[in-house]
Enzyme design. Sequence first.
Site, PDB file in Angstrom:
ATOM      1  N   SER A 185       0.624  -1.182   0.035  1.00 59.31           N
ATOM      2  CA  SER A 185      -0.076  -0.021  -0.006  1.00 59.31           C
ATOM      3  C   SER A 185       0.958   1.263   0.028  1.00 59.31           C
ATOM      4  CB  SER A 185      -0.939  -0.009   1.221  1.00 59.31           C
ATOM      5  OG  SER A 185      -1.407   1.166   1.436  1.00 59.31           O
ATOM      6  N   TYR A 198      -1.918  -1.145   9.977  1.00 59.17           N
ATOM      7  CA  TYR A 198      -1.886  -1.274   8.361  1.00 59.17           C
ATOM      8  C   TYR A 198      -0.599  -0.714   7.879  1.00 59.17           C
ATOM      9  CZ  TYR A 198      -3.668  -1.694   3.821  1.00 59.17           C
ATOM     10  OH  TYR A 198      -4.133  -2.129   2.496  1.00 59.17           O
TER      11      TYR A 198
END
Length: 310
Positions: A185, A198
């Site tokens: 990401s 995350y």
Amino acid sequence: MAEFLDQFFTFIGLLVFIISLVKCLRLSKCIFLHFRKVLPTSFLKSMGQWAVITGAGDGIGKAYAFELARQGLNVVLISRTLEKLQAIARDIEKTTGSSVRVIQADFTKDDIYEHIKEKLTGLDIGILVNNVGMLPNLLPSYFLETTGDIQNIINCNIISLVKMTQLILKNMESRQKGLILNISSGVALFPWPLYSMYSASKAFVCTFSKALQVEYKAKGIIIQVLTPYAISTPMTKNLNTNMITKTADEFVKESLNYVTFGDEACGCLAHEILANFLSMIPTWVFYSSSFQKFLLTNHVEYLKKNSNIR
């Protein structure tokens, strides 16, 4: 002293120029790949007969499954919900003619890999897409307010990638070819407060992938980490699409143009431009209390407006 300072600032200026030049060359290559497909249509199929995709029940994983099948590969879909996998498998077989196998597995568990290994035995696997992942909180929040079991997040975002790579890489090494795409990401490119779990888990994906590419590049294996920003998927509550927020299908089709781009790519031109812009902002801006307050207020309203969050 004056001579030293003159040489020092000349060196700094030259260094900045070189870095800027490298970024420009990289961005120019991305622009070229965005508008022109350079890989032969047979390239992906030449890796092997089968592609394995984790997290294939929705979003990016599902899109990779369909696109790789369209490119002529047979696909193995791995995800938690069997009924959803079976429906996708039927659709892929009907629309592409490729063979499809499904493996039901919950990647929040750590006792699933012998079962997966058994199901994959004997397959000529040329491509692995490590896509499965969990976003603990779509809305920004402090670590102690993170919802979900932390061990589940670690198992899904980190352990799954390592274990699946371990299962499949050995055969790729013996065949001297293969492609592994690891989905990370954009929030992994530097620590991202209010998305700490995350961001950190996806940073592991980046570091692990780049290290492996150094180890196995000479053995004919491509290992690439993708660092996209906003993609409209069920995990992101189906964000409204725009110039930056891509559909899963848009992202996947473009990302496959980048498989020989290098060990890391955002996967699409819009996200490469965004990454370059964000890299020019000093990190102290992102870590300031004012920016954190901005995220906690305005970002919540933006997500509510642009997704199905209520």
